[in-house]
Every structure is written in structure tokens, then in C-alpha cells.
Design an enzyme around this catalytic site. Structure first.
Site, PDB file in Angstrom:
ATOM      1  N   HIS A 112      50.055 -10.790 -38.400  1.00  0.00           N
ATOM      2  CA  HIS A 112      48.983 -10.801 -37.392  1.00  0.00           C
ATOM      3  C   HIS A 112      47.647 -11.272 -37.967  1.00  0.00           C
ATOM      4  O   HIS A 112      46.752 -11.639 -37.204  1.00  0.00           O
ATOM      5  CB  HIS A 112      48.849  -9.431 -36.718  1.00  0.00           C
ATOM      6  CG  HIS A 112      48.136  -8.391 -37.526  1.00  0.00           C
ATOM      7  ND1 HIS A 112      48.781  -7.408 -38.248  1.00  0.00           N
ATOM      8  CD2 HIS A 112      46.819  -8.167 -37.723  1.00  0.00           C
ATOM      9  CE1 HIS A 112      47.901  -6.628 -38.835  1.00  0.00           C
ATOM     10  NE2 HIS A 112      46.691  -7.071 -38.536  1.00  0.00           N
ATOM     11  N   ASP A 142      55.928  -7.765 -39.413  1.00  0.00           N
ATOM     12  CA  ASP A 142      54.503  -8.107 -39.515  1.00  0.00           C
ATOM     13  C   ASP A 142      54.161  -8.592 -40.928  1.00  0.00           C
ATOM     14  O   ASP A 142      53.183  -8.171 -41.532  1.00  0.00           O
ATOM     15  CB  ASP A 142      53.632  -6.911 -39.140  1.00  0.00           C
ATOM     16  CG  ASP A 142      52.196  -7.336 -38.822  1.00  0.00           C
ATOM     17  OD1 ASP A 142      51.927  -8.550 -38.744  1.00  0.00           O
ATOM     18  OD2 ASP A 142      51.342  -6.445 -38.685  1.00  0.00           O
ATOM     19  N   SER A 220      43.840  -5.231 -43.082  1.00  0.00           N
ATOM     20  CA  SER A 220      45.222  -5.643 -42.812  1.00  0.00           C
ATOM     21  C   SER A 220      45.703  -6.660 -43.848  1.00  0.00           C
ATOM     22  O   SER A 220      45.008  -7.631 -44.142  1.00  0.00           O
ATOM     23  CB  SER A 220      45.325  -6.263 -41.421  1.00  0.00           C
ATOM     24  OG  SER A 220      45.099  -5.306 -40.427  1.00  0.00           O
TER      25      SER A 220
END
Length: 379
Positions: A112, A142, A220
Site C-alpha cells: 500500500h 501487503d 508503514s
């Protein structure tokens, strides 16, 4: 006449009593001297206290950060295109974190972090900027891998640990770039294990690590480390109503990364163990089966020549205006299959070439068959 008398008479003519003025002057001098001495006394009296030795925990935190920081990178995602005059344009699409996987310049991050972009830059610890290209994408977990061309002396692969031996309560450290602030450190503990979160494509990610180490937007893709400085997970999500850290963060376990990264680097995708079938994803059909008390995964089509085809499994077929319902998968190696996620998670634990026992429902009767799992491309 005496000069002092003249001065006194002058002061009287001005309406200022000489004694009062003199007293005021004296008091002013006294107060000035007092405050000057007081200020000097305060300055001279306050000394810096000795810090004392750092605790063992502090020394450990500092050591882990200093050794791991050079492995953590800052990632900028952009949308590159052309304007009316065919001039190249770039629009920022987001930022995130990542870490060096090997000396060949492979960088691991979240899927992402790259989503929505077509041009990427990686900033190393020395602030050098490197254009990056996508090597592999794995939205199911992910995960994504970039590659940069950088001098090997700037590429320090992060040490790998294992998530299989983690214990709730043990110390963890997160390094990343929250809100664009590069190489920020936060610490915490493993809050829970075996959590389940949803990936960007709706698939479940199992065995996820929960931590209270502060994770914010920009973290992230960054590493979650144990107290030895080993990678134990990729920071990927937070649970928060405000969008900022609320003490509940999630990290993809490193064991999943270790399985997927070599395939992403070699093939650009992950080849998982599969049956060779396509299954139903239509909610209406699921509700119809559930209304009849049927739990399982309906096979829509069987790939010719696949393991499922050789085992005799049947897909759903259309006869005129009616559909002939195919086999419904209800078990894999005695593990009950109620829905698509159950099937996906069961196969995710198995290897290509492994022989498994499949249970399926056909015309109201349960059958069993054995087949050898084959490689399929993960979506």
C-alpha cells in the site's frame, strides 16, 4: 554663602526635600547591589548534575537503533505523467518506509506504500536519493519489493529473526518515517500474537503481531525489531479512530516475509500451493447456499489438466437457463472449510508438491479425494 546651603535652598525651592531624595538614592543603590548579588549568587549556585550511567535497557535501545538505522529507508511514491504539451509532470502520491533486504539493492516495503504510484524514490541514511523500480508485488500480504542501484557500502541488509518464537510482553522497537520525519524510533512490547487483519485486496493476513510501539502514517513498511536488533515484522497498520497512533499497531510476521521475498525477487510474484480451481466470490450465491444450510466454497471452474481435474473435481456448469452446481469444498486435511478465507488460509500453510486430502460436497453427499498441490500465482 556655603555651597551646601545653596544646594539645600535650591532643593527647597524645587519642592523636593533633600533628605527624602538622599534616602531614595541610597535605597536605590542598596536594592541594585542586592539584586545584582542575588543574580550572581543564583547563577553561581546552580550547577549541572551528573547524568549517571545509562540503564542496561537504554544502552540496548541505543545500540539496536544505531545498528539498524542504516538499513531503514525513506520511500516517496509519485504519479508521473504528461501535460498537454507532453512535458513530464509529477504529483506526490505518498510516503512510507522500507528496509534493505540484500546487497543487490532490494528494498522490502508494504504494497500500500506503492499503491497509486508509478515512480518511486528511495532515500538512504546518508540522504542519497535513488530511483527505484518495482520488482514484485504481493497484495495478499501487503508486501512489495523495490530495487535500487546504489554502492554496496551503502546497502546494509537488516538481520533476520523469526516470528515463531515471539512472546507477549517482550520488548520491540519500530523504526520508520512517521509524517515524513526520517529515522524515528519508538519502543514498546509485543501486545498480542496471532491477530488477523485485512489486506488492501480484502484477503486476510494471519498470525499478525500486535504492538503498542507508536506507529503512525509514514511508518508503514518499516521494520519491527526485537531487542537483538533482528527483524520480526513489517509495520503495516494501526487501529485508530483519529488516524494517529492509539497504541494498537500491527506488523506482518517476518516468517511470512522470508517465504515470500525470495519468490518476489526471482519471479516478481508469489507462487502458492493451489488446487487448480476458481471459486465463487458472489455474495448472492453464498447467501443462497447458506439459506439451504450449506457451508463451504463452491467450485466455479476446474482448470483442465490441473490437480483438481485429475482428482475428478467438478465445476459449476450452465445447462440452458439453469446452473448445475459444482462441487463444494468443505475440508482440507481434516480442517473444516466454511468460506473462501478458510480455504485460502488452509492452503497458505501447505507447500507445492504436498499431497493433501480434500473433502467436498456433491449432490448432498460428502466425498474425499487426494491430490498433489501445484504452484499457482498469488493475486
Amino acid at each position: 554663602m556655603d555651597p551646601l546651603m545653596n544646594q539645600a535652598n535650591w532643593l527647597k525651592r524645587q519642592g523636593i526635600p533633600s533628605l527624602t531624595l538622599l534616602a531614595g538614592i541610597i535605597m536605590g543603590v542598596v536594592f541594585f547591589q542586592y539584586f545584582a548579588n542575588y543574580k550572581n549568587a543564583v547563577v553561581l549556585d546552580r550547577q549541572v548534575a551528573a547524568r549517571g550511567a545509562l540503564t542496561d535497557d537504554e544502552q540496548n535501545t541505543i545500540k539496536v537503533f544505531e545498528e539498524a538505522a542504516s538499513s531503514v529507508v525513506f520511500i516517496t511514491t509519485k504519479r508521473r505523467g504528461y501535460d498537454f504539451f507532453r512535458n513530464v509532470t509529477e504529483q506526490p502520491a505518498g510516503t512510507g518506509s522500507g528496509f534493505v533486504w540484500d546487497h543487490n539493492g532490494h528494498i522490502v516495503t508494504n504494497f500500500h506504500v506503492l499503491q497509486g504510484g508509478n515512480a518511486f524514490e528511495v532515500v538512504l541514511l546518508d540522504q542519497s536519493i535513488h530511483e527505484a523500480k518495482v520488482v514484485g508485488l504481493y497484495p495478499d500480504k501487503d508486501m512489495a519489493i523495490l530495487k535500487i542501484d546504489a554502492p554496496k557500502e551503502l546497502l546494509r541488509p537488516i538481520p533476520l529473526g523469526t516470528s515463531g518464537e515471539l512472546i507477549v510482553g517482550q520488548k520491540v522497537l519500530a523504526i520508520g518515517n512517521p509524517f515524513g520525519l526520517d529515522h524515528s524510533l519508538s519502543t514498546g512490547v509485543v501486545s498480542a500474537l496471532d491477530r488477523t487483519i485485512e489486506s488492501v485486496n480484502g484477503r486476510q493476513i494471519k498470525e499478525v503481531i500486535q504492538t503498542d510501539a507508536a506507529i503512525n502514517p509514514g511508518n508503514s513498511g518499516g521494520p519491527l525489531l526485537d531487542s537483538s536488533g533482528r527483524l520480526i515484522g513489517i509495520n503495516t497498520q494501526i487501529l485508530s479512530r483519529s488516524g494517529a497512533s492509539a497504541g494498537i499497531g500491527f506488523a506482518i510476521p517476518v516468517d511470512a516475509v522470508r517465504r515470500a521475498a525470495p519468490q518476489l525477487i526471482r519471479f516478481g510474484q508469489v507462487r502458492r500451493a493451489g488446487l487448480g480451481v476458481s471459486v465463487n466470490r458472489n455474495q448472492r450465491i453464498r447467501r443462497q447456499l447458506a439459506s439451504r444450510g450449506i457451508e463451504g466454497v463452491l467450485i466455479m471452474a476446474v482448470q483442465p489438466g490441473s490437480a483438481a481435474d485429475r482428482a475428478g473435481l467438478r465445476g459449476t456448469t450452465r445447462i440452458g437457463r439453469r446452473f448445475q452446481v459444482g462441487d463444494i469444498l468443505v475440508g482440507v486435511n481434516q480442517e473444516k472449510i466454511r468460506n473462501n478465507n478458510d480455504l485460502y488460509n488452509a492452503l497458505d500453510q501447505l507447500e507445492v508438491g504436498q499431497e493433501v486430502t480434500i473433502e467436498y460436497l456433491r449432490e448432498g453427499e460428502v466425498f474425499k479425494t487426494q491430490l498433489t498441490l501445484e504452484a499457482i500465482t498469488a493475486q
